[in-house]
Design an enzyme around this catalytic site. Structure first.
Site, short mmCIF file in Angstrom:
data_model
loop_
_atom_site.label_atom_id
_atom_site.label_comp_id
_atom_site.label_asym_id
_atom_site.label_seq_id
_atom_site.Cartn_x
_atom_site.Cartn_y
_atom_site.Cartn_z
N THR A 125 0.83 -1.21 0.00
CA THR A 125 0.00 0.00 0.00
C THR A 125 0.86 1.26 0.00
OG1 THR A 125 -1.40 1.30 1.50
CG2 THR A 125 -0.15 -0.43 2.51
N GLU A 127 0.37 3.53 1.90
CA GLU A 127 0.42 4.01 3.28
C GLU A 127 1.77 3.74 3.95
OE1 GLU A 127 -3.15 3.46 5.59
OE2 GLU A 127 -4.37 3.31 3.78
N TYR A 153 -1.36 -0.47 11.19
CA TYR A 153 -1.61 -1.14 9.90
C TYR A 153 -0.47 -0.87 8.93
CZ TYR A 153 -3.25 -1.44 5.05
OH TYR A 153 -3.32 -1.70 3.71
P1 NAD Z 1 -9.98 -6.91 2.86
O1 NAD Z 1 -9.90 -6.63 4.33
O2 NAD Z 1 -11.24 -6.58 2.11
O3 NAD Z 1 -9.70 -8.46 2.60
C1 NAD Z 1 -8.69 -9.16 3.26
C2 NAD Z 1 -8.92 -10.66 3.02
O4 NAD Z 1 -7.84 -11.36 3.64
C3 NAD Z 1 -10.21 -11.19 3.65
O5 NAD Z 1 -10.87 -12.06 2.75
C4 NAD Z 1 -9.73 -11.96 4.87
O6 NAD Z 1 -10.58 -13.05 5.23
C5 NAD Z 1 -8.36 -12.44 4.40
N1 NAD Z 1 -7.45 -12.70 5.52
C6 NAD Z 1 -7.17 -11.89 6.57
N2 NAD Z 1 -6.32 -12.48 7.41
C7 NAD Z 1 -6.02 -13.69 6.86
C8 NAD Z 1 -5.17 -14.77 7.24
N3 NAD Z 1 -4.45 -14.72 8.37
N4 NAD Z 1 -5.11 -15.86 6.45
C9 NAD Z 1 -5.84 -15.94 5.31
N5 NAD Z 1 -6.66 -14.96 4.90
C10 NAD Z 1 -6.74 -13.84 5.66
O7 NAD Z 1 -8.73 -6.17 2.24
P2 NAD Z 1 -8.56 -5.46 0.82
O8 NAD Z 1 -9.02 -4.06 0.92
O9 NAD Z 1 -9.10 -6.34 -0.25
O10 NAD Z 1 -6.97 -5.42 0.71
C11 NAD Z 1 -6.25 -6.50 0.13
C12 NAD Z 1 -4.77 -6.17 0.15
O11 NAD Z 1 -4.54 -4.97 -0.56
C13 NAD Z 1 -4.22 -5.94 1.56
O12 NAD Z 1 -2.96 -6.53 1.63
C14 NAD Z 1 -4.13 -4.43 1.67
O13 NAD Z 1 -3.09 -4.07 2.54
C15 NAD Z 1 -3.82 -4.05 0.24
N6 NAD Z 1 -4.28 -2.73 -0.19
C16 NAD Z 1 -5.57 -2.33 0.00
C17 NAD Z 1 -5.98 -1.09 -0.46
C18 NAD Z 1 -7.42 -0.63 -0.32
O14 NAD Z 1 -7.73 0.51 -0.65
N7 NAD Z 1 -8.34 -1.47 0.14
C19 NAD Z 1 -5.07 -0.25 -1.11
C20 NAD Z 1 -3.75 -0.68 -1.29
C21 NAD Z 1 -3.37 -1.92 -0.83
P1 TYD Z 2 -10.51 4.35 4.88
O1 TYD Z 2 -11.54 3.95 3.87
O2 TYD Z 2 -10.55 3.72 6.23
O3 TYD Z 2 -9.10 4.15 4.18
P2 TYD Z 2 -7.61 4.61 4.69
O4 TYD Z 2 -7.68 5.07 6.08
O5 TYD Z 2 -6.84 3.34 4.57
O6 TYD Z 2 -7.17 5.67 3.73
O7 TYD Z 2 -10.61 5.93 5.09
C1 TYD Z 2 -10.44 6.83 4.02
C2 TYD Z 2 -10.47 8.23 4.60
O8 TYD Z 2 -11.78 8.49 5.10
C3 TYD Z 2 -9.53 8.43 5.78
O9 TYD Z 2 -8.97 9.74 5.70
C4 TYD Z 2 -10.42 8.33 7.00
C5 TYD Z 2 -11.76 8.85 6.50
N1 TYD Z 2 -12.97 8.26 7.11
C6 TYD Z 2 -13.97 9.09 7.63
O10 TYD Z 2 -13.86 10.34 7.61
N2 TYD Z 2 -15.08 8.53 8.19
C7 TYD Z 2 -15.25 7.17 8.25
O11 TYD Z 2 -16.28 6.70 8.80
C8 TYD Z 2 -14.23 6.32 7.69
C9 TYD Z 2 -14.37 4.83 7.72
C10 TYD Z 2 -13.11 6.93 7.13
#
Ligand code: NAD
Ligand code: TYD
Length: 339
Positions: A125, A127, A153
């Site tokens: 990420t 982040e 995280y």
């Molecule tokens: P999510 O929380 O929606 O899904 C995570 C999945 O991992 C779930 O299905 C959960 O059951 C599984 N999981 C968690 N712990 C586990 C374990 N110990 N063993 C097996 N499975 C496990 O997350 P997401 O938003 O789809 O993110 C996926 C990846 O992408 C993560 O690594 C996250 O750091 C990265 N990422 C997410 C974003 C975003 O905006 N959501 C952006 C950049 C990177």
């Molecule tokens: P989020 O979707 O949790 O992603 P990340 O923190 O990984 O960027 O949050 C996106 C932005 O929205 C973040 O600045 C926190 C803000 N936020 C709110 O203001 N209210 C909410 O209820 C949530 C879940 C997030």
């Protein structure tokens, strides 16, 4: 070609599973997911009907289980999406983030070393770079920006990245890493900003904006992220990190107002609540490297992506209604009541 996709029952992992099954009819996809609160088997309903898809319910920290899956599948490629992914939860209880995100990554890479693979890809990420100031729009995260994580995280994801690069240098493991900005789209778990605001607005519930709502995120439609990973695992150079983002910076409050507008809901629903601890101000990705080296460009503009996302939540009420009527209710109460 067999690809192990961990975390495939979550948001981005499931979108990736569908992308790969559709694009490569001769690939086998084995999904490994332990189905935490964020993983949902109904998300994979369409994939489970496909003979090229297999689902294993297993924890990536469980060495024995992971070894067995590698023995059975003999994967060519492993793509690790499995993670604890919600910053707010990491602030309340960091431990499981360290276990899954760091030790789980180690277990997977150890299995890769033991059984041999062509590529281990770590889904990371933006982040890990920490944040940027609001008053310096000229600054963007490049792959050379120092790691400077803010939350438990992001610290756990940064730790995993360091370990992945160390396994490459020390053991010659053929790794790649992608660091993507915030994703949005179908199957996004309702605790995150965009789905939470869509679902609350539909129910005429308060829209909880942290602080002043001025924090900026760089939003990318999930299918564009999936295409970037697809490119990296096939064409990316081993040992390299690729930033993924579409130059779409938006302040949280503008996103929330836009969702109100698109749904025809009043902005009076917006409720400013106490800020997140250590809240990162701004994320912004410079995607020059992946564009230049692999030809990747995002295809979905935010105006279209947000409409597609809203449409998906309107058409898939059963998916999110089941989630928000379960343990999510306790989470919501704990996180937002008296905030
Ligand atoms: P999510 O929380 O929606 O899904 C995570 C999945 O991992 C779930 O299905 C959960 O059951 C599984 N999981 C968690 N712990 C586990 C374990 N110990 N063993 C097996 N499975 C496990 O997350 P997401 O938003 O789809 O993110 C996926 C990846 O992408 C993560 O690594 C996250 O750091 C990265 N990422 C997410 C974003 C975003 O905006 N959501 C952006 C950049 C990177
Ligand atoms: P989020 O979707 O949790 O992603 P990340 O923190 O990984 O960027 O949050 C996106 C932005 O929205 C973040 O600045 C926190 C803000 N936020 C709110 O203001 N209210 C909410 O209820 C949530 C879940 C997030």
């Amino acid at each position: 070609m067999t690809i192990i996709v961990t975390g495939g029952a979550g948001f981005i992992g499931s979108n990736f599973v569908y992308h790969m099954l559709k694009k490569y009819s001769d690939y086998k996809i084995a999904c490994v997911d332990c189905l935490t609160y964020a993983g949902n088997l109904s998300t994979l309903e369409g994939a489970l009907k496909n003979p090229n898809f297999k689902f294993y319910k297993a924890d990536i920290c469980d060495r024995e289980a992971i070894d067995k899956i590698f023995e059975a599948e003999k994967p060519n490629i492993v793509v690790n999406f499995a993670a604890e992914s919600h910053v707010d939860r990491s602030i309340n209880d960091p431990e499981v983030f360290l276990k899954t995100n760091i030790l789980g990554t180690q277990v997977l890479m150890d299995a890769c070393r033991k059984y041999g693979i062509d590529r281990y890809h770590q889904v990371s990420t933006d982040e890990v770079y920490g944040d940027l100031p609001l008053d310096r729009p000229d600054l963007l995260f490049t792959e050379k920006t120092p790691i400077h994580a803010s939350s438990p995280y992001s610290a756990s994801k940064a730790s995993a990245d360091l370990l992945v690069l160390a396994y490459h240098r020390t053991y010659g493991l053929p790794v790649t890493i992608s660091r993507c900005s915030n994703n949005y789209g179908p199957y996004h778990f309702p605790e995150k900003l965009i789905p939470l605001m869509i679902i609350n607005a539909l129910g005429e519930k308060p829209l909880p904006v942290y602080g002043k709502g001025e924090n900026v995120r760089d939003w990318l439609y999930v299918s564009d992220h999936c295409e970037a990973i697809d490119l990296i695992i096939h064409k990316g150079a081993v040992g390299e990190v690729y930033n993924v983002g579409g130059h779409n910076e938006m302040a949280n409050i503008d996103i929330v107002k836009l969702i109100c507008k698109r749904l025809g809901k009043s902005e009076d629903l917006i409720t400013y609540v106490a800020d997140r601890k250590g809240h990162d101000m701004r994320y912004a990705i410079d995607p020059t490297k992946i564009h230049r080296e692999l030809g990747w460009l995002p295809k979905t503009k935010f105006e279209n992506g947000i409409d597609l996302t809203i449409k998906w939540y309107l058409e898939n009420r059963k998916w999110w209604e089941t989630i928000i009527s379960g343990e999510y209710r306790d989470y919501y109460k704990q996180m937002y009541e008296n905030r």
